[in-house]
Design a protein around this motif. Structure first.
Motif, PDB file in Angstrom:
ATOM      1  N   SER A  87     105.835 -38.856 -21.766  1.00 37.10           N
ATOM      2  CA  SER A  87     105.503 -39.941 -20.843  1.00 37.10           C
ATOM      3  C   SER A  87     105.129 -41.227 -21.564  1.00 37.10           C
ATOM      4  O   SER A  87     105.152 -42.306 -20.959  1.00 37.10           O
ATOM      5  CB  SER A  87     104.359 -39.517 -19.917  1.00 37.10           C
ATOM      6  OG  SER A  87     103.198 -39.213 -20.670  1.00 37.10           O
ATOM      7  N   THR A  89     104.625 -43.073 -25.902  1.00 33.52           N
ATOM      8  CA  THR A  89     104.555 -42.933 -27.354  1.00 33.52           C
ATOM      9  C   THR A  89     104.053 -44.232 -27.952  1.00 33.52           C
ATOM     10  O   THR A  89     104.376 -45.320 -27.456  1.00 33.52           O
ATOM     11  CB  THR A  89     105.929 -42.553 -27.946  1.00 33.52           C
ATOM     12  OG1 THR A  89     105.817 -42.406 -29.359  1.00 33.52           O
ATOM     13  CG2 THR A  89     106.970 -43.614 -27.647  1.00 33.52           C
ATOM     14  N   VAL A 118     101.159 -41.261 -31.759  1.00 31.30           N
ATOM     15  CA  VAL A 118     100.601 -40.589 -30.579  1.00 31.30           C
ATOM     16  C   VAL A 118     101.697 -40.432 -29.537  1.00 31.30           C
ATOM     17  O   VAL A 118     102.312 -41.410 -29.098  1.00 31.30           O
ATOM     18  CB  VAL A 118      99.429 -41.385 -29.979  1.00 31.30           C
ATOM     19  CG1 VAL A 118      98.878 -40.659 -28.755  1.00 31.30           C
ATOM     20  CG2 VAL A 118      98.330 -41.597 -31.019  1.00 31.30           C
ATOM     21  N   THR A 119     101.958 -39.192 -29.150  1.00 36.06           N
ATOM     22  CA  THR A 119     102.962 -38.869 -28.140  1.00 36.06           C
ATOM     23  C   THR A 119     102.277 -38.177 -26.976  1.00 36.06           C
ATOM     24  O   THR A 119     101.555 -37.194 -27.171  1.00 36.06           O
ATOM     25  CB  THR A 119     104.043 -37.940 -28.726  1.00 36.06           C
ATOM     26  OG1 THR A 119     104.603 -38.543 -29.892  1.00 36.06           O
ATOM     27  CG2 THR A 119     105.134 -37.669 -27.699  1.00 36.06           C
ATOM     28  N   ARG A 120     102.487 -38.691 -25.787  1.00 33.90           N
ATOM     29  CA  ARG A 120     101.905 -38.073 -24.587  1.00 33.90           C
ATOM     30  C   ARG A 120     102.992 -37.283 -23.882  1.00 33.90           C
ATOM     31  O   ARG A 120     104.043 -37.828 -23.516  1.00 33.90           O
ATOM     32  CB  ARG A 120     101.356 -39.151 -23.647  1.00 33.90           C
ATOM     33  CG  ARG A 120     100.627 -38.616 -22.418  1.00 33.90           C
ATOM     34  CD  ARG A 120      99.308 -37.979 -22.774  1.00 33.90           C
ATOM     35  NE  ARG A 120      98.543 -37.613 -21.556  1.00 33.90           N
ATOM     36  CZ  ARG A 120      97.417 -36.921 -21.573  1.00 33.90           C
ATOM     37  NH1 ARG A 120      96.916 -36.513 -22.733  1.00 33.90           N
ATOM     38  NH2 ARG A 120      96.777 -36.630 -20.459  1.00 33.90           N
ATOM     39  N   ALA A 125     100.083 -32.383 -19.627  1.00 29.70           N
ATOM     40  CA  ALA A 125      99.642 -33.725 -20.001  1.00 29.70           C
ATOM     41  C   ALA A 125      98.759 -33.642 -21.245  1.00 29.70           C
ATOM     42  O   ALA A 125      97.529 -33.693 -21.174  1.00 29.70           O
ATOM     43  CB  ALA A 125      98.892 -34.367 -18.847  1.00 29.70           C
ATOM     44  N   SER A 127      98.140 -34.991 -25.300  1.00 30.75           N
ATOM     45  CA  SER A 127      98.402 -36.004 -26.317  1.00 30.75           C
ATOM     46  C   SER A 127      98.606 -35.306 -27.661  1.00 30.75           C
ATOM     47  O   SER A 127      97.764 -34.507 -28.085  1.00 30.75           O
ATOM     48  CB  SER A 127      97.223 -36.980 -26.428  1.00 30.75           C
ATOM     49  OG  SER A 127      96.981 -37.626 -25.194  1.00 30.75           O
ATOM     50  N   VAL A 165      92.533 -41.417 -27.457  1.00 26.34           N
ATOM     51  CA  VAL A 165      93.624 -40.825 -26.683  1.00 26.34           C
ATOM     52  C   VAL A 165      93.061 -39.915 -25.591  1.00 26.34           C
ATOM     53  O   VAL A 165      91.981 -39.336 -25.744  1.00 26.34           O
ATOM     54  CB  VAL A 165      94.601 -40.024 -27.573  1.00 26.34           C
ATOM     55  CG1 VAL A 165      95.192 -40.909 -28.649  1.00 26.34           C
ATOM     56  CG2 VAL A 165      93.922 -38.804 -28.188  1.00 26.34           C
ATOM     57  N   ALA A 169      94.107 -32.868 -26.376  1.00 24.75           N
ATOM     58  CA  ALA A 169      94.896 -33.443 -27.458  1.00 24.75           C
ATOM     59  C   ALA A 169      95.083 -32.430 -28.580  1.00 24.75           C
ATOM     60  O   ALA A 169      94.267 -31.524 -28.773  1.00 24.75           O
ATOM     61  CB  ALA A 169      94.225 -34.701 -27.994  1.00 24.75           C
TER      62      ALA A 169
END
Length: 265
Positions: A87, A89, A118-120, A125, A127, A165, A169
């Motif tokens: 969703s 980055t 950081v990739t969500r 959901a 991180s 974030v 995570a």
């Protein structure tokens, strides 16, 4: 809704750079993860787009790739592949570091290029933070070592990223910092992250690539935050692997994999 995610991490570099069978190793690494149950794979030392293409060609089911483009290759040499939709980055550079006498010029240049990706994920959901601070070529993580100011500054920058974030995570990568060092202890204390391996991971840098008499250390990690817990962990590539045209090591590092429960996502 997904309630679990399997995350892997690997520094893909082979030492020495000359004769490292780069293409064969990247292809074999990609093929391994394509056949695995990993949902997300965090790679470090993906220096160029050639490295990236060789991995991607072997990982067609990983339809999503997260990285920030720069002229020579992915920013910070970090790339995150995912089978699950993403969703968002973002790449966060570590910025300047304090005066550190004795640091080689090349290390200073490399340090300025380091950061955290950081990739969500969309579902769950989660991180995913992929990072690779600068290397300590002395293998000494004591406070008096010449690399200590650089590592402390980069870990502090990483801690700020982690705290910013959304949770839950996962923080992965080659930290280039020994698990038993004061530096790593301060980072864990400042972020409240949990080690997916609970401190039981063996040394992750291969002794074969160290000078005679030096001990290998655990410097690669999968860490978690929020309501996310490791159900199972594996250490990957502990021995010689099959490569095109023969056998060899995939990397000078071992790989890590964790199957995570994400009920809070």
């Amino acid at each position: 809704m997904h309630t679990s995610v399997t995350v892997a991490s690997l520094n893909i570099r082979g030492v020495p750079l000359t004769g490292s069978r780069l293409t064969a190793r990247c292809q074999a690494i990609g093929a391994f993860f394509e056949a695995s149950d990993a949902d997300v794979v965090c790679f470090q030392e993906v220096h160029t787009y050639y490295h990236l293409r060789q991995l991607a060609r072997q990982m067609p089911s990983f339809r999503y790739a997260s990285f920030r483009r720069t002229l020579p290759g992915p920013a910070g040499d970090v790339v995150t592949f995912s089978r699950l939709p993403m969703s968002a980055t973002a790449y966060h550079g570590f910025g300047a570091f304090p005066h550190a006498p004795g640091i080689p010029s090349l290390t200073r240049l490399r340090a300025r290029m380091k950061g955290a990706l950081v990739t969500r994920l969309a579902d769950p959901a989660v991180s995913v933070v992929n990072t690779h601070p600068v290397a300590n070529t002395d293998g000494d993580w004591s406070p008096a070592n010449r690399f200590s100011p650089v590592h402390r500054a980069q870990l502090a920058a990483l801690a700020r990223v982690v705290r910013s974030v959304p949770v839950p995570a996962v923080v992965c990568g080659d930290f280039n910092v020994d698990r038993d060092s004061v530096l790593f202890g301060e980072f864990i204390a400042g972020t409240a992250l949990d080690d997916a391996f609970e401190g039981r991971c063996p040394a992750t840098f291969r002794a074969e690539y160290l000078p005679t008499g030096e001990m290998p250390h655990c410097i690669d990690f999968i860490l978690t935050a929020g309501e996310i817990k490791a159900e199972d962990t594996e250490v990957l590539f502990t021995g010689v692997q099959v490569l095109r045209g023969g056998t060899g090591y995939f990397s000078d590092h071992l790989g890590l994999l964790a199957r995570l429960n994400c009920l809070g996502a």
